[in-house]
Motif scaffolding. Structure first.
Motif, mmCIF file in Angstrom:
data_model
loop_
_atom_site.group_PDB
_atom_site.id
_atom_site.type_symbol
_atom_site.label_atom_id
_atom_site.label_comp_id
_atom_site.label_asym_id
_atom_site.label_seq_id
_atom_site.Cartn_x
_atom_site.Cartn_y
_atom_site.Cartn_z
ATOM 1 N N VAL A 1 0.877 -1.162 0.000
ATOM 2 C CA VAL A 1 0.000 0.000 0.000
ATOM 3 C C VAL A 1 0.918 1.217 0.000
ATOM 4 O O VAL A 1 1.837 1.316 0.811
ATOM 5 N N ALA A 2 0.656 2.130 -0.910
ATOM 6 C CA ALA A 2 1.511 3.310 -1.065
ATOM 7 C C ALA A 2 1.497 4.164 0.208
ATOM 8 O O ALA A 2 0.486 4.238 0.920
ATOM 9 N N THR A 3 2.613 4.811 0.460
ATOM 10 C CA THR A 3 2.754 5.648 1.650
ATOM 11 C C THR A 3 1.735 6.777 1.653
ATOM 12 O O THR A 3 1.164 7.101 2.691
ATOM 13 N N LYS A 4 1.489 7.378 0.490
ATOM 14 C CA LYS A 4 0.515 8.485 0.433
ATOM 15 C C LYS A 4 -0.885 7.980 0.800
ATOM 16 O O LYS A 4 -1.659 8.694 1.445
ATOM 17 N N ASP A 5 -1.201 6.728 0.428
ATOM 18 C CA ASP A 5 -2.497 6.159 0.792
ATOM 19 C C ASP A 5 -2.584 5.906 2.293
ATOM 20 O O ASP A 5 -3.626 6.151 2.915
ATOM 21 N N LEU A 6 -1.488 5.433 2.884
ATOM 22 C CA LEU A 6 -1.484 5.218 4.334
ATOM 23 C C LEU A 6 -1.631 6.540 5.085
ATOM 24 O O LEU A 6 -2.291 6.598 6.130
ATOM 25 N N ARG A 7 -1.022 7.602 4.557
ATOM 26 C CA ARG A 7 -1.183 8.926 5.168
ATOM 27 C C ARG A 7 -2.647 9.359 5.126
ATOM 28 O O ARG A 7 -3.169 9.928 6.081
ATOM 29 N N ARG A 8 -3.290 9.077 4.006
ATOM 30 C CA ARG A 8 -4.709 9.428 3.857
ATOM 31 C C ARG A 8 -5.557 8.635 4.859
ATOM 32 O O ARG A 8 -6.457 9.184 5.500
ATOM 33 N N LEU A 9 -5.262 7.342 5.020
ATOM 34 C CA LEU A 9 -5.974 6.530 5.997
ATOM 35 C C LEU A 9 -5.762 7.076 7.407
ATOM 36 O O LEU A 9 -6.714 7.205 8.181
ATOM 37 N N ARG A 10 -4.537 7.425 7.729
ATOM 38 C CA ARG A 10 -4.248 7.978 9.058
ATOM 39 C C ARG A 10 -5.037 9.256 9.308
ATOM 40 O O ARG A 10 -5.574 9.466 10.395
ATOM 41 N N SER A 11 -5.098 10.125 8.301
ATOM 42 C CA SER A 11 -5.818 11.390 8.491
ATOM 43 C C SER A 11 -7.317 11.149 8.652
ATOM 44 O O SER A 11 -7.974 11.815 9.455
ATOM 45 N N PHE B 1 -11.686 2.422 2.737
ATOM 46 C CA PHE B 1 -10.329 2.728 2.265
ATOM 47 C C PHE B 1 -9.792 1.594 1.403
ATOM 48 O O PHE B 1 -9.325 1.807 0.283
ATOM 49 N N PHE B 2 -9.864 0.377 1.920
ATOM 50 C CA PHE B 2 -9.337 -0.763 1.161
ATOM 51 C C PHE B 2 -10.233 -1.135 -0.021
ATOM 52 O O PHE B 2 -9.749 -1.693 -1.004
ATOM 53 N N LYS B 3 -11.512 -0.816 0.067
ATOM 54 C CA LYS B 3 -12.395 -1.065 -1.076
ATOM 55 C C LYS B 3 -11.995 -0.162 -2.246
ATOM 56 O O LYS B 3 -12.008 -0.587 -3.401
ATOM 57 N N GLU B 4 -11.644 1.090 -1.948
ATOM 58 C CA GLU B 4 -11.165 2.007 -2.985
ATOM 59 C C GLU B 4 -9.907 1.462 -3.654
ATOM 60 O O GLU B 4 -9.701 1.655 -4.843
ATOM 61 N N LEU B 5 -9.084 0.773 -2.882
ATOM 62 C CA LEU B 5 -7.869 0.177 -3.433
ATOM 63 C C LEU B 5 -8.156 -1.173 -4.094
ATOM 64 O O LEU B 5 -7.272 -1.751 -4.728
ATOM 65 N N GLY B 6 -9.373 -1.673 -3.936
ATOM 66 C CA GLY B 6 -9.748 -2.960 -4.522
ATOM 67 C C GLY B 6 -9.200 -4.154 -3.778
ATOM 68 O O GLY B 6 -9.007 -5.225 -4.350
ATOM 69 N N ALA B 7 -8.945 -3.993 -2.490
ATOM 70 C CA ALA B 7 -8.338 -5.092 -1.727
ATOM 71 C C ALA B 7 -8.994 -5.277 -0.368
ATOM 72 O O ALA B 7 -8.338 -5.662 0.591
ATOM 73 N N GLU C 1 -8.565 -8.937 1.075
ATOM 74 C CA GLU C 1 -7.237 -9.416 1.461
ATOM 75 C C GLU C 1 -6.608 -8.592 2.581
ATOM 76 O O GLU C 1 -5.820 -9.106 3.363
ATOM 77 N N LYS C 2 -6.948 -7.309 2.660
ATOM 78 C CA LYS C 2 -6.230 -6.409 3.562
ATOM 79 C C LYS C 2 -6.854 -6.257 4.944
ATOM 80 O O LYS C 2 -6.183 -5.879 5.882
ATOM 81 N N VAL C 3 -8.143 -6.525 5.084
ATOM 82 C CA VAL C 3 -8.783 -6.454 6.395
ATOM 83 C C VAL C 3 -8.647 -7.839 7.025
ATOM 84 O O VAL C 3 -9.182 -8.816 6.523
ATOM 85 N N LEU C 4 -7.893 -7.910 8.120
ATOM 86 C CA LEU C 4 -7.533 -9.209 8.702
ATOM 87 C C LEU C 4 -8.397 -9.626 9.894
ATOM 88 O O LEU C 4 -8.498 -10.810 10.199
#
Length: 169
Positions: free
Chosen positions: A32-42, A97-103, A106-109
């Protein structure tokens, strides 16, 4: 490799986040790109929730200190942990957030309820994340309660107009 001082600082930050949390949501943040993780954090910050990438061993120590018997080493991926007070809002944010990324699958554990000390599997977290907001659910419930009354009023109105029109002829 982190130094002992870095690990103790990470533990300290984790303790602060854990103290104000009632729920944890675990995610896989690999690729997951760093800019996307920043967006999730915000987005999570707006909800008074925190996102932290913490080593599984350190997370196990934090949870053990809190009295929760949970082994984060069961996940084969690196864990991104969302520390939240409200499971509905945090799950919805993570899911969207992960739906926008299409994952989202796989990403929600999974998640952890710190009050009942119970584990919530990934399917439950995704299901909670897909729920509409509380206000929408209340509106839908009200609509279901009012629907039979509305139908009855419609039938009575039609019956009264037919009986009035048949009486005139």
């Amino acid at each position: 490799m982190k130094t002992k001082a870095q690990k103790s600082e990470e533990l300290k930050k984790g303790k602060q986040l854990l103290e104000g949390s009632h729920f944890l949501v675990f995610t896989d943040f690999t690729k997951v790109a760093t800019k996307d993780l920043r967006r999730l954090r915000s987005e999570l910050t707006k909800l008074n929730a925190g996102f932290m990438v913490i080593k599984k061993r350190l997370l196990a120590i934090l949870l053990k200190e809190k009295g929760v018997d949970f082994n984060p080493k069961q996940f084969k991926f690196s864990l991104g942990t969302v520390f939240a007070q409200d499971i509905e809002k945090a799950s919805a944010t993570v899911y969207k957030f992960f739906k926008e990324l299409g994952a989202e699958k796989e990403k929600v554990l999974g998640g952890l309820d710190l009050k009942s000390k119970g584990f919530l599997d990934a399917d439950k977290i995704r299901a909670i994340g897909q729920l509409p907001p509380r206000e929408v659910l209340l509106g839908q419930l009200l609509g279901m309660i009012v629907a039979p009354i509305r139908s009855l009023l419609y039938v009575l109105k039609e019956k009264s107009t037919r009986s009035t029109s048949s009486g005139l002829s």
